[in-house]
Design a protein around this motif. Structure first.
Motif, PDB file in Angstrom:
ATOM      1  N   PHE A 302      39.748  50.225  28.719  1.00  0.00           N
ATOM      2  CA  PHE A 302      38.528  49.482  29.058  1.00  0.00           C
ATOM      3  C   PHE A 302      38.139  48.512  27.949  1.00  0.00           C
ATOM      4  N   SER A 303      37.669  47.331  28.358  1.00  0.00           N
ATOM      5  CA  SER A 303      36.994  46.408  27.446  1.00  0.00           C
ATOM      6  C   SER A 303      36.000  45.592  28.256  1.00  0.00           C
ATOM      7  N   GLY A 304      34.967  45.115  27.602  1.00  0.00           N
ATOM      8  CA  GLY A 304      33.952  44.313  28.279  1.00  0.00           C
ATOM      9  C   GLY A 304      33.086  43.593  27.275  1.00  0.00           C
ATOM     10  N   ARG A 325      30.152  42.248  31.467  1.00  0.00           N
ATOM     11  CA  ARG A 325      31.260  41.864  32.342  1.00  0.00           C
ATOM     12  C   ARG A 325      32.481  42.689  31.917  1.00  0.00           C
ATOM     13  N   VAL A 326      33.000  43.484  32.851  1.00  0.00           N
ATOM     14  CA  VAL A 326      34.188  44.279  32.565  1.00  0.00           C
ATOM     15  C   VAL A 326      35.385  43.338  32.523  1.00  0.00           C
ATOM     16  N   HIS A 330      39.324  50.607  33.373  1.00  0.00           N
ATOM     17  CA  HIS A 330      38.557  51.376  34.345  1.00  0.00           C
ATOM     18  C   HIS A 330      37.378  52.021  33.630  1.00  0.00           C
ATOM     19  N   PHE A 331      36.170  51.599  33.968  1.00  0.00           N
ATOM     20  CA  PHE A 331      34.981  52.218  33.389  1.00  0.00           C
ATOM     21  C   PHE A 331      34.623  53.469  34.180  1.00  0.00           C
ATOM     22  N   ALA A 367      37.664  45.597  36.270  1.00  0.00           N
ATOM     23  CA  ALA A 367      37.600  44.222  35.757  1.00  0.00           C
ATOM     24  C   ALA A 367      36.969  43.300  36.791  1.00  0.00           C
ATOM     25  N   ASP A 369      33.733  43.385  37.519  1.00  0.00           N
ATOM     26  CA  ASP A 369      32.428  43.945  37.859  1.00  0.00           C
ATOM     27  C   ASP A 369      31.408  43.654  36.756  1.00  0.00           C
ATOM     28  N   THR A 386      34.762  48.482  23.690  1.00  0.00           N
ATOM     29  CA  THR A 386      36.133  48.890  23.983  1.00  0.00           C
ATOM     30  C   THR A 386      36.229  50.405  23.852  1.00  0.00           C
TER      31      THR A 386
END
Length: 557
Positions: A302-304, A325-326, A330-331, A367, A369, A386
């Motif tokens: 995950f990163s955003g 913003r992703v 996968h969050f 990603a 979302d 992250t």
């Protein structure tokens, strides 16, 4: 050979469409936002934008001052599902005084829907926003609104869009008549006509829930029903088909070509074509550049990036929501996340998705979302989250203010509320707040006068603190640095000493902003030029991105 194992993340990414609606004020952007929600099934009855003084207001306008004035002053985030796609829709302020908020929102989307008032054509704010989109090669769809009124000739509008915005226009629909004689739109791709029927609020039009459709653009029934208006539209369509190039997906995705649609958002007309085209044409999330590398949306980790912070969406709880913003992965609710700037760890358990002010607890996101993380000062605009990797996404702009005011509390007993309110409003980017190196009176920086009025209103109604906002002698600001982001050792120490010497020597015109970045404030442009000449080692910046020197040095040190 290709890998036979399907990537579940990739399939989720392909379902996502994330776009912003942009326009000049009063072009009908917020109305169209509502009607897209209506046609997707996300809401059943739209708030009447024309009746803002009554009990119903636009679904995407939740702030009290928005309801009073009938304008959008904050960006709204909404998520809906349509045709097996997850659509993240961001409604932005149209007023130029809030353009900074809009610019930041445009960094979080993969496409934009441009709304144009058919009577007024291309207006100044539309040009400015399009420049931002073009700089990022953002794909753009165009909706020409208000065809139920007396408007410009559609051929002239098409020519103006091409000339003013420097884009090739390809009509997907074409109007038959206008104003009281508006008969509907020809669908040039499906070879049919959708017949106009006035009506607000509900998406279902006829008893079977659909508009009247007449097949075949050469159908004699069209000439019989719409007479000379059909004849004129038909000749215009022939002209357009001869002159306009065919739709080219590659040019569209590069932001060089825009499909054009006509309709009347307030009457729910032409909205269906827009919604279907967003699903069919707008791209799914793509790669996003970080300082360290290119991040792919289907990566497992995950990163955003935080592109917006909004205070007091729920005034009863004095909450602050960080909109993220992703970018990849996968969050999952409760997962461990690292705030790269500070190194702090988060385990968000109350992450939400939005339908304007209605919010739902979110269990997962992918990603593209947009998710909301309740925030109590831990997150700032531009922060990267992250699962541990040191990444920093770039491109979130902060512009040097063009107007300045001093702000003081009317009641000295409310000083604490004033500082708390300005801290939160500064964090969300509603205003830029500066703490002078010498002196105790806080200063506000803005792009336009309306920002000061909104801040004063929000301080009084959300924080119980009436503020006195008075003129200020400064008219320009520049963020200051010394050296390079990769400087280290003795060179970095010398740069820090030089910067400290500059701040000390100019303390009467120095301040710190919301993230403690040193800022030079001057009265006149010649004064700035003289200071630049006297301090050759100091760099003066009209634009501050969150990915700054402090972040780089912390990673390296």
């Amino acid at each position: 050979m290709s890998d036979p194992t399907p990537n579940p993340l990739a399939s989720q990414v392909r379902r996502r469409r994330t776009f912003a609606i942009i326009s000049h004020p009063d072009a009908g952007k917020t109305t169209l936002t509502e009607k897209l929600l209506l046609f997707s099934g996300a809401i059943q009855i739209a708030g009447s934008v024309k009746a803002r003084k009554a009990t119903r207001h636009a679904t995407s306008d939740w702030m009290e001052i928005e309801k009073q004035r009938g304008i959008s002053v904050a960006s709204s985030v909404m998520q809906m599902e349509y045709r097996d796609c997850v659509i993240n829709l961001l409604d932005t302020p149209g007023h130029q005084d809030f353009s900074e908020d809009t610019y930041r929102v445009l960094t979080a989307v993969d496409a934009a829907l441009m709304v144009i008032d058919a009577a007024n054509g291309v207006e100044p704010q539309t040009r400015r926003l399009l420049q931002v989109c073009r700089a990022r090669n953002t794909p753009i769809l165009t909706f020409v609104n208000k065809m139920d009124r007396e408007v410009q000739d559609p051929l002239n509008l098409m020519d103006e869009i091409e000339r003013e915005l420097g884009m090739t226009v390809v009509p997907f629909t074409w109007p038959v008549g206008m104003g009281k004689m508006f008969g509907g739109v020809m669908d040039l791709r499906k070879n049919q006509m959708r017949v106009f029927r006035p009506g607000e609020d509900r998406a279902n039009r006829n008893d079977d829930g659909s508009d009247e459709i007449i097949d075949g653009l050469g159908n004699p029934l069209l000439a019989e029903r719409f007479g000379s208006y059909y004849d004129q539209a038909n000749s215009e369509v022939e002209l357009v088909r001869d002159a306009a190039p065919a739709f080219d997906e590659a040019q569209f995705l590069a932001g060089q070509m825009t499909p054009m649609f006509f309709g009347s958002a307030v009457n729910n007309f032409g909205v269906q074509e827009i919604l279907d085209s967003l699903v069919d044409l707008a791209p799914p999330p793509g790669d996003r550049p970080a300082l360290q590398r290119l991040v792919k949306p289907e990566e497992p980790r995950f990163s955003g990036v935080v592109f917006k912070i909004q205070a007091n969406m729920d005034p009863a709880h004095r909450d602050r929501i960080a909109f993220l913003r992703v970018a990849s992965g996968h969050f999952e609710r409760g997962m461990r996340l690292k705030v790269v700037r500070s190194g702090k760890e988060l385990r968000p358990n109350t992450v939400v998705s939005f339908l304007s002010q209605r919010r739902e607890l979110l269990d997962e996101a992918f990603a593209g979302d947009i998710i909301g993380i309740p925030n109590h000062g831990v997150l700032q605009l531009g922060d990267t989250l992250t699962e541990g990797e040191a990444l920093q996404f770039t491109g979130l702009p902060f512009f040097a203010p063009e107007m300045f005011r001093m702000v003081e509390v009317a009641d000295p007993l409310k000083t604490k509320q004033l500082k708390a309110g300005l801290t939160q409003l500064g964090e969300e980017g509603a205003i830029q707040v500066f703490r002078p190196v010498s002196g105790s009176v806080l200063m506000l920086g803005a792009v336009g006068q309306l920002q000061f009025e909104v801040v004063a209103h929000r301080l009084e109604h959300e924080y119980g603190c009436k503020a006195r906002i008075s003129p200020c002698r400064f008219s320009m600001a520049r963020w200051v640095t010394c050296g390079t982001a990769t400087g280290s050792g003795d060179g970095a120490a010398a740069d820090e000493r030089e910067l400290a010497r500059f701040i000390d020597g100019n303390s009467h015109r120095m301040a710190y902003d919301a993230v403690n970045a040193p800022t030079l404030l001057v009265e006149y442009a010649p004064e700035l030029r003289a200071i630049e000449a006297n301090w050759p080692k100091i760099k003066f910046h009209a634009l501050r991105e969150h990915a700054g020197l402090v972040f780089q040095k912390r990673l390296e040190g």
